[in-house]
Design a protein around this motif. Structure first.
Motif, PDB file in Angstrom:
ATOM      1  N   LEU A   9      46.773  98.793 -41.485  1.00 34.51           N
ATOM      2  CA  LEU A   9      45.999  98.611 -40.140  1.00 34.51           C
ATOM      3  C   LEU A   9      44.446  99.596 -40.357  1.00 34.51           C
ATOM      4  O   LEU A   9      44.087  99.520 -39.543  1.00 34.51           O
ATOM      5  CB  LEU A   9      47.022  99.044 -39.125  1.00 34.51           C
ATOM      6  N   GLY A  10      44.530 100.385 -41.463  1.00 33.64           N
ATOM      7  CA  GLY A  10      43.397 100.953 -41.520  1.00 33.64           C
ATOM      8  C   GLY A  10      43.600 102.488 -40.940  1.00 33.64           C
ATOM      9  O   GLY A  10      42.389 103.245 -40.710  1.00 33.64           O
ATOM     10  N   PHE A  11      44.633 102.997 -40.871  1.00 38.52           N
ATOM     11  CA  PHE A  11      44.878 104.355 -40.422  1.00 38.52           C
ATOM     12  C   PHE A  11      45.433 105.113 -41.482  1.00 38.52           C
ATOM     13  O   PHE A  11      46.494 105.066 -41.996  1.00 38.52           O
ATOM     14  CB  PHE A  11      45.949 104.378 -39.255  1.00 38.52           C
ATOM     15  N   TYR A  45      39.059  99.850 -61.041  1.00 41.49           N
ATOM     16  CA  TYR A  45      40.206 100.435 -60.412  1.00 41.49           C
ATOM     17  C   TYR A  45      40.086 101.881 -60.856  1.00 41.49           C
ATOM     18  O   TYR A  45      40.553 102.805 -59.956  1.00 41.49           O
ATOM     19  CB  TYR A  45      41.473 100.022 -61.327  1.00 41.49           C
ATOM     20  N   ILE A  46      39.283 102.279 -61.514  1.00 38.71           N
ATOM     21  CA  ILE A  46      39.134 103.778 -61.944  1.00 38.71           C
ATOM     22  C   ILE A  46      38.299 104.363 -60.747  1.00 38.71           C
ATOM     23  O   ILE A  46      38.839 105.360 -60.319  1.00 38.71           O
ATOM     24  CB  ILE A  46      38.034 103.765 -63.294  1.00 38.71           C
ATOM     25  N   GLU A  47      37.163 103.741 -60.442  1.00 32.87           N
ATOM     26  CA  GLU A  47      36.617 104.232 -59.155  1.00 32.87           C
ATOM     27  C   GLU A  47      37.425 104.171 -58.060  1.00 32.87           C
ATOM     28  O   GLU A  47      37.592 105.277 -57.048  1.00 32.87           O
ATOM     29  CB  GLU A  47      35.515 103.371 -58.793  1.00 32.87           C
ATOM     30  N   HIS A  48      38.267 103.314 -57.564  1.00 36.04           N
ATOM     31  CA  HIS A  48      39.284 103.115 -56.528  1.00 36.04           C
ATOM     32  C   HIS A  48      40.315 104.089 -56.730  1.00 36.04           C
ATOM     33  O   HIS A  48      40.342 104.740 -55.716  1.00 36.04           O
ATOM     34  CB  HIS A  48      40.047 101.805 -56.492  1.00 36.04           C
ATOM     35  N   LEU A  49      40.836 104.490 -57.776  1.00 29.86           N
ATOM     36  CA  LEU A  49      41.826 105.520 -57.928  1.00 29.86           C
ATOM     37  C   LEU A  49      41.132 106.664 -57.571  1.00 29.86           C
ATOM     38  O   LEU A  49      41.718 107.796 -56.881  1.00 29.86           O
ATOM     39  CB  LEU A  49      42.676 105.436 -59.239  1.00 29.86           C
ATOM     40  N   PHE A  50      40.123 107.265 -58.014  1.00 34.21           N
ATOM     41  CA  PHE A  50      39.263 108.556 -57.770  1.00 34.21           C
ATOM     42  C   PHE A  50      38.971 108.476 -56.206  1.00 34.21           C
ATOM     43  O   PHE A  50      39.227 109.846 -55.829  1.00 34.21           O
ATOM     44  CB  PHE A  50      37.841 108.314 -58.428  1.00 34.21           C
ATOM     45  N   ALA A  51      38.612 107.449 -55.711  1.00 31.18           N
ATOM     46  CA  ALA A  51      38.394 107.620 -54.297  1.00 31.18           C
ATOM     47  C   ALA A  51      39.403 107.779 -53.577  1.00 31.18           C
ATOM     48  O   ALA A  51      39.670 108.530 -52.445  1.00 31.18           O
ATOM     49  CB  ALA A  51      37.842 106.291 -53.826  1.00 31.18           C
ATOM     50  N   ARG A  52      41.001 107.317 -54.070  1.00 30.97           N
ATOM     51  CA  ARG A  52      42.015 107.582 -53.491  1.00 30.97           C
ATOM     52  C   ARG A  52      42.460 108.977 -53.591  1.00 30.97           C
ATOM     53  O   ARG A  52      42.996 109.608 -52.618  1.00 30.97           O
ATOM     54  CB  ARG A  52      43.092 106.508 -53.776  1.00 30.97           C
ATOM     55  N   HIS A  62      50.315 104.243 -49.978  1.00 34.71           N
ATOM     56  CA  HIS A  62      49.258 104.608 -50.779  1.00 34.71           C
ATOM     57  C   HIS A  62      48.224 103.681 -50.835  1.00 34.71           C
ATOM     58  O   HIS A  62      47.103 103.727 -51.282  1.00 34.71           O
ATOM     59  CB  HIS A  62      49.844 104.925 -52.303  1.00 34.71           C
ATOM     60  N   ILE A  63      48.228 102.747 -49.961  1.00 35.95           N
ATOM     61  CA  ILE A  63      47.292 101.689 -49.805  1.00 35.95           C
ATOM     62  C   ILE A  63      45.940 102.336 -49.388  1.00 35.95           C
ATOM     63  O   ILE A  63      45.752 103.095 -48.548  1.00 35.95           O
ATOM     64  CB  ILE A  63      47.543 100.444 -48.866  1.00 35.95           C
ATOM     65  N   ALA A  64      44.899 101.969 -50.197  1.00 39.70           N
ATOM     66  CA  ALA A  64      43.293 102.468 -49.970  1.00 39.70           C
ATOM     67  C   ALA A  64      42.620 101.263 -49.729  1.00 39.70           C
ATOM     68  O   ALA A  64      42.751 100.404 -50.560  1.00 39.70           O
ATOM     69  CB  ALA A  64      42.931 103.553 -50.889  1.00 39.70           C
ATOM     70  N   GLU A  65      41.523 101.286 -48.730  1.00 41.91           N
ATOM     71  CA  GLU A  65      40.675 100.379 -48.631  1.00 41.91           C
ATOM     72  C   GLU A  65      39.886  99.894 -49.965  1.00 41.91           C
ATOM     73  O   GLU A  65      39.421 101.037 -50.933  1.00 41.91           O
ATOM     74  CB  GLU A  65      39.746 100.512 -47.957  1.00 41.91           C
ATOM     75  N   VAL A  95      42.320  94.924 -56.997  1.00 41.36           N
ATOM     76  CA  VAL A  95      42.368  96.191 -57.359  1.00 41.36           C
ATOM     77  C   VAL A  95      43.459  96.965 -56.556  1.00 41.36           C
ATOM     78  O   VAL A  95      44.297  97.994 -57.178  1.00 41.36           O
ATOM     79  CB  VAL A  95      41.046  96.938 -57.277  1.00 41.36           C
ATOM     80  N   VAL A  96      43.401  96.728 -55.242  1.00 43.72           N
ATOM     81  CA  VAL A  96      44.512  97.413 -54.217  1.00 43.72           C
ATOM     82  C   VAL A  96      45.936  96.894 -54.714  1.00 43.72           C
ATOM     83  O   VAL A  96      46.874  97.769 -54.943  1.00 43.72           O
ATOM     84  CB  VAL A  96      44.520  97.071 -53.031  1.00 43.72           C
ATOM     85  N   ILE A  97      46.162  95.685 -55.290  1.00 44.44           N
ATOM     86  CA  ILE A  97      47.478  95.079 -55.625  1.00 44.44           C
ATOM     87  C   ILE A  97      47.717  95.869 -56.895  1.00 44.44           C
ATOM     88  O   ILE A  97      48.821  95.992 -57.065  1.00 44.44           O
ATOM     89  CB  ILE A  97      47.439  93.758 -55.633  1.00 44.44           C
ATOM     90  N   TYR A  98      46.891  95.716 -57.650  1.00 41.27           N
ATOM     91  CA  TYR A  98      46.967  96.556 -58.985  1.00 41.27           C
ATOM     92  C   TYR A  98      47.480  98.026 -58.862  1.00 41.27           C
ATOM     93  O   TYR A  98      48.428  98.413 -59.549  1.00 41.27           O
ATOM     94  CB  TYR A  98      45.628  96.398 -59.851  1.00 41.27           C
ATOM     95  N   ASP A  99      46.994  98.453 -58.038  1.00 45.58           N
ATOM     96  CA  ASP A  99      47.218 100.236 -57.799  1.00 45.58           C
ATOM     97  C   ASP A  99      48.632 100.013 -57.270  1.00 45.58           C
ATOM     98  O   ASP A  99      49.486 100.859 -57.673  1.00 45.58           O
ATOM     99  CB  ASP A  99      46.154 100.739 -56.884  1.00 45.58           C
ATOM    100  N   ILE A 100      48.976  99.371 -56.267  1.00 47.08           N
ATOM    101  CA  ILE A 100      50.184  99.393 -55.640  1.00 47.08           C
ATOM    102  C   ILE A 100      51.153  98.904 -56.414  1.00 47.08           C
ATOM    103  O   ILE A 100      52.515  99.527 -56.345  1.00 47.08           O
ATOM    104  CB  ILE A 100      50.056  98.575 -54.308  1.00 47.08           C
TER     105      ILE A 100
END
Length: 214
Positions: free
Chosen positions: A24-26, A95-102, A159-162, A167-172
């Motif tokens: 929900l974005g929180f 994904y690399i950038e996504h993971l770093f941001a998370r 652990h979901i991040a925007e 990319v999010v599905i891959y991460d999760i």
């Protein structure tokens, strides 16, 4: 005893609700760790469990590590992270950038010793909350395989991040797989110190690689 079970059940509901918050974005999923740790100690105090019974026995670490097969499970999350980042490097560089941001949201990259300490504390905290408390309590009502799956789904959702949906599905997905493995380690050893060690090593590898790739 009934009141203790009700209290644990209430804590599990709170953990689950908080873990769904990122959808929900929180960004409050970290509260689930605090709740899990708190009720781990509350539950053990009320039930008067010893360290050997509660899943956090440092005296059994050496004995746990003597088992030959346990090392396969301990190393497996590290292997999964190698596969995850390796594949992403070639087929999903976003994904690399996504993971770093998370990751950068919860730990500091400024000092290496601080980074290692943060990763160690976070790994142990998550294992106490999710394996020694949540998984162990859920396993009282559900058989172990569904327990692994349910616990890991909720853990992964926290652990979901925007970001890009794929990319999010891959991460999760990889978080879910590793969570199942940590669950197996805890189930086999009844010791969060062992699953936390595996968790820490896998996270440290990913963090160092991601920092290098940035």
């Amino acid at each position: 005893m009934a009141n203790i079970q009700k209290l644990s059940f209430l804590a599990m509901i709170v953990i689950t609700i908080v873990s769904f918050a990122p959808i929900l974005g929180f960004s409050i999923a970290g509260i689930s760790i605090i709740v899990g740790i708190a009720f781990f100690f509350i539950n053990n105090a009320l039930e008067k469990k010893t360290a050997a019974e509660n899943g956090l026995d440092e005296k059994k670490i050496r004995a746990n590590l003597k088992g030959k097969t346990i090392w396969f499970w301990i190393v497996l999350p590290l292997v999964m992270n190698v596969v995850c980042i390796g594949l992403a490097k070639f087929i999903l560089p976003e994904y690399i950038e996504h993971l770093f941001a998370r990751i950068v949201l919860v730990i500091s990259f400024d000092k290496i010793l601080l980074l290692v300490l943060q990763l160690a504390v976070l790994a142990l905290g998550e294992e106490i909350a999710w394996r020694a408390f949540f998984q162990k309590q859920l396993n009282k009502a559900v058989s172990i395989v569904p327990t692994f799956i349910i616990t890991s789904i909720i853990f992964a959702l926290g652990h979901i991040a925007e970001g890009n949906s794929f990319v999010v599905i891959y991460d999760i997905f990889f978080i879910f797989v590793n969570s199942v493995i940590y669950g197996v380690i805890f189930y086999k050893t009844n010791n969060a110190w062992i699953s936390a060690t595996s968790h820490f090593v896998a996270n440290l590898f990913s963090t160092m690689v991601i920092a290098f790739l940035q």
